[in-house]
Design a protein around this motif. Structure first.
Motif, PDB file in Angstrom:
ATOM      1  N   CYS A 190      84.385  31.963 -83.756  1.00 38.21           N
ATOM      2  CA  CYS A 190      84.723  32.392 -85.110  1.00 38.21           C
ATOM      3  C   CYS A 190      84.592  31.202 -86.051  1.00 38.21           C
ATOM      4  N   ASN A 192      85.930  31.319 -89.237  1.00 33.71           N
ATOM      5  CA  ASN A 192      86.771  31.588 -90.400  1.00 33.71           C
ATOM      6  C   ASN A 192      87.921  30.616 -90.635  1.00 33.71           C
ATOM      7  N   PHE A 193      88.469  30.061 -89.598  1.00 33.92           N
ATOM      8  CA  PHE A 193      89.578  29.110 -89.736  1.00 33.92           C
ATOM      9  C   PHE A 193      90.714  29.646 -90.612  1.00 33.92           C
ATOM     10  N   CYS A 194      91.175  30.845 -90.323  1.00 34.75           N
ATOM     11  CA  CYS A 194      92.421  31.302 -90.936  1.00 34.75           C
ATOM     12  C   CYS A 194      93.476  30.254 -90.556  1.00 34.75           C
ATOM     13  N   TYR A 196      96.458  30.050 -89.627  1.00 31.60           N
ATOM     14  CA  TYR A 196      97.449  30.190 -88.551  1.00 31.60           C
ATOM     15  C   TYR A 196      96.794  30.268 -87.174  1.00 31.60           C
ATOM     16  N   CYS A 197      95.464  30.291 -87.114  1.00 32.51           N
ATOM     17  CA  CYS A 197      94.781  30.785 -85.904  1.00 32.51           C
ATOM     18  C   CYS A 197      94.079  29.664 -85.130  1.00 32.51           C
ATOM     19  N   VAL A 199      91.789  30.333 -82.717  1.00 27.23           N
ATOM     20  CA  VAL A 199      90.544  30.814 -82.103  1.00 27.23           C
ATOM     21  C   VAL A 199      89.328  29.918 -82.403  1.00 27.23           C
ATOM     22  N   PRO A 200      89.099  29.502 -83.647  1.00 28.15           N
ATOM     23  CA  PRO A 200      87.915  28.662 -83.884  1.00 28.15           C
ATOM     24  C   PRO A 200      87.962  27.349 -83.108  1.00 28.15           C
ATOM     25  N   GLN A 234      85.221  38.279 -82.059  1.00 32.77           N
ATOM     26  CA  GLN A 234      86.447  37.871 -82.755  1.00 32.77           C
ATOM     27  C   GLN A 234      86.351  38.308 -84.216  1.00 32.77           C
ATOM     28  N   HIS A 268      86.783  41.788 -89.723  1.00 32.81           N
ATOM     29  CA  HIS A 268      87.448  41.056 -90.806  1.00 32.81           C
ATOM     30  C   HIS A 268      87.244  41.865 -92.084  1.00 32.81           C
ATOM     31  N   ARG A 307      92.592  34.107 -95.895  1.00 30.58           N
ATOM     32  CA  ARG A 307      91.986  35.322 -95.371  1.00 30.58           C
ATOM     33  C   ARG A 307      90.759  35.758 -96.171  1.00 30.58           C
TER      34      ARG A 307
HETATM   35  S1  SF4 Z   1      92.409  35.382 -87.305  1.00 32.79           S
HETATM   36 FE1  SF4 Z   1      90.446  36.265 -86.646  1.00 32.79          FE
HETATM   37  S2  SF4 Z   1      89.046  35.798 -88.333  1.00 32.79           S
HETATM   38 FE2  SF4 Z   1      90.804  34.412 -88.580  1.00 32.79          FE
HETATM   39  S3  SF4 Z   1      90.221  32.545 -87.488  1.00 32.79           S
HETATM   40 FE3  SF4 Z   1      91.370  33.816 -86.050  1.00 32.79          FE
HETATM   41  S4  SF4 Z   1      89.790  34.972 -84.931  1.00 32.79           S
HETATM   42 FE4  SF4 Z   1      88.815  34.147 -86.780  1.00 32.79          FE
END
Ligand code: SF4
Length: 472
Positions: A190, A192-194, A196-197, A199-200, A234, A268, A307
């Motif tokens: 991903c 996006n680098f939200c 709080y997340c 995942v990236p 994702q 998203h 977001r």
């Molecule tokens: S919340 Fe979803 S869109 Fe945002 S960084 Fe995490 S995986 Fe990516």
């Protein structure tokens, strides 16, 4: 070599060569999980492995790739950890709770003398710590699953991988179960680098899998009897390989023979366009199901979360979806207690839940993730307050879920028989065309489509009774 890990030593006297995974041992020519018919006396070593999966649907899909790698290496998967010499954990770092559970399970398994491989997001983000604390024998990120068989079989003694490697696993065919539903990851990572997340950081940048590889995986699943397939990413709306975007991928996949039902996850909201929705409505196999994570209904909080949309834009897109799919089953993710979230911000989310009318929501209290931007934000909401808001939000969503389900009682719908019901003998778990789950009060063949009457609710679950007619 891994003598500590071998079981089932048998001797054979046979005469032909068959594929297997061979290794010279001081006692002779060993074969892990295969049979070397060429040798006069052969020892067959079968490793039994238990695979435990935490977290999201991506991890569930990854588990089928890992199962394929294990099976190809002749390693047998068992359904109970007590039967295994080795345990592989596919971990999740999205919340602290998921990490704590995986850590505890790994320690217990090591305490019982099992070889433990801790793989996935936690392996990537907390590898050094896990090794230092002795939580696992080997720690791997989500792009290193191909090393699992060699590590289990003692063929990769160095323990050195490349945690920065990037994978798509596009060449692997997922292992299948008896299920009529399956998922295929069409992209990984991903961008996006939200705030709080993790995942990236854990899964790296977006990479999409080429259509020919995906078609091979989809055809394989359909040949195994799968009828319903979810395309996963994702941020699946960002799928792009060459000129192909998600909408073209859906249109092409829907033309594959034998595919009855097609879905996609997770979207998203920022990337959903009116044109995309219009084209989706022309795909007959597409489930009338949208999972659109809102997270918060406060524009101020959404901005802090990075977001990339506000509430008005989100609601406008819900309007587009509802006009294209009037019977849509709409689900979302909601988070409370993000740093700086005031009582007023929270009230906005409560109001939106009632106004938008989500059929279902995954709801969470904010969990601090080291390394993310939000972890450094000053205005933390106390944990007790996060819990209070979460409880209130759950009550609100439950009320909405129940109201929306009640509105369907008395109607007749086509249902797709997906699985035996987890509780209740003789009942099946079925899905409406929009993926809404119902309990079918009757046994039926998996994959069967039936007309049914929705007769009532048990808790928030809809109960359906089959009408005589079989659709397909
Ligand atoms: S919340 Fe979803 S869109 Fe945002 S960084 Fe995490 S995986 Fe990516």
């Amino acid at each position: 070599m891994c003598y500590g890990d071998v079981t089932g030593v048998i001797s054979l006297e046979l005469g032909a060569q068959a594929p297997g995974n061979y290794e010279n041992t001081p006692e002779g020519y060993g074969c892990y999980g295969g049979v070397d018919y060429g040798a006069r006396f052969v020892r067959i070593f079968i490793m039994d492995c238990f695979l435990k999966v935490y977290g999201c649907q991506m991890n569930a899909a990854d588990s089928h790739l890992v199962s394929r790698l294990l099976a190809d290496a002749g390693i047998r998967e068992v359904s109970e950890p007590s039967e295994a010499q080795a345990v592989v954990l596919l971990t999740c770092s999205v919340r602290q709770h998921a990490e704590d559970r995986a850590w505890g399970f790994a320690r217990t398994m090591r305490g019982l003398g099992k070889k433990v491989i801790l793989a996935g997001c936690m392996g990537k983000l907390r590898g050094n710590e896990l090794v230092r604390e002795g939580a696992a024998d080997f720690v791997l990120g989500p792009d290193e699953y191909r090393r699992i068989p060699d590590l289990l079989l003692g063929r990769d003694g160095s323990g050195q991988g490349n945690p920065e490697s990037l994978e798509t696993y596009g060449d692997l065919l997922p292992a299948t179960t008896n299920s009529v539903s399956a998922s295929v990851a069409v992209m990984r990572g991903c961008n996006n680098f939200c705030t709080y997340c993790v995942v990236p950081y854990a899964r790296g940048p977006e990479r999409s899998i080429a259509y020919p590889d995906l078609e091979r995986q989809l055809r394989y699943l359909l040949d195994q009897g799968v009828k319903e397939i979810f395309l996963l990413g994702q941020n699946v709306l960002a799928y792009r390989h060459g000129d192909m975007k998600l909408i073209e991928l859906l249109e092409r996949a829907a033309r594959l023979e034998g595919l009855d039902r097609l879905g996609f996850l997770t979207s998203h909201p920022r990337d959903l366009s009116c044109e995309m929705i219009r084209r989706m409505a022309d795909i007959p196999q597409l489930l009338h199901f949208f999972h659109l994570p809102l997270q918060s209904a406060s524009d101020r909080v959404l901005k802090q979360m990075r977001r990339g949309y506000g509430l008005a834009e989100y609601e406008e897109k819900i309007g587009w979806v509802r006009s294209a799919f009037p019977d849509v089953y709409l689900s979302t993710d909601l988070m409370v207690g993000f740093p700086g979230e005031s009582e007023e911000d929270f009230e906005l989310t409560l109001d939106a839940v009632r106004r938008i009318g989500f059929d279902f929501a995954y709801m969470f209290a904010y969990s601090e993730r080291p390394g993310t931007k939000a972890a450094d934000m000053a205005e933390k909401v106390p944990v007790a307050e996060r819990k209070r808001r979460l409880a209130e939000l759950i009550d609100r969503q439950n009320e909405v879920t129940r109201r929306r389900a009640e509105g369907l009682v008395g109607t007749e719908e086509e249902v797709f028989v997906a699985a035996p019901a987890p509780r209740g003998k003789g009942a099946m778990l079925a899905e409406l065309k929009n993926y809404r789950p119902v309990i079918l009060n009757h046994t039926a063949r998996l994959g069967q489509r039936l007309q049914a009457r929705l007769v009532g609710l048990r808790g928030r679950s809809i109960i359906a009774e089959p009408l005589a007619k079989e659709v397909a």
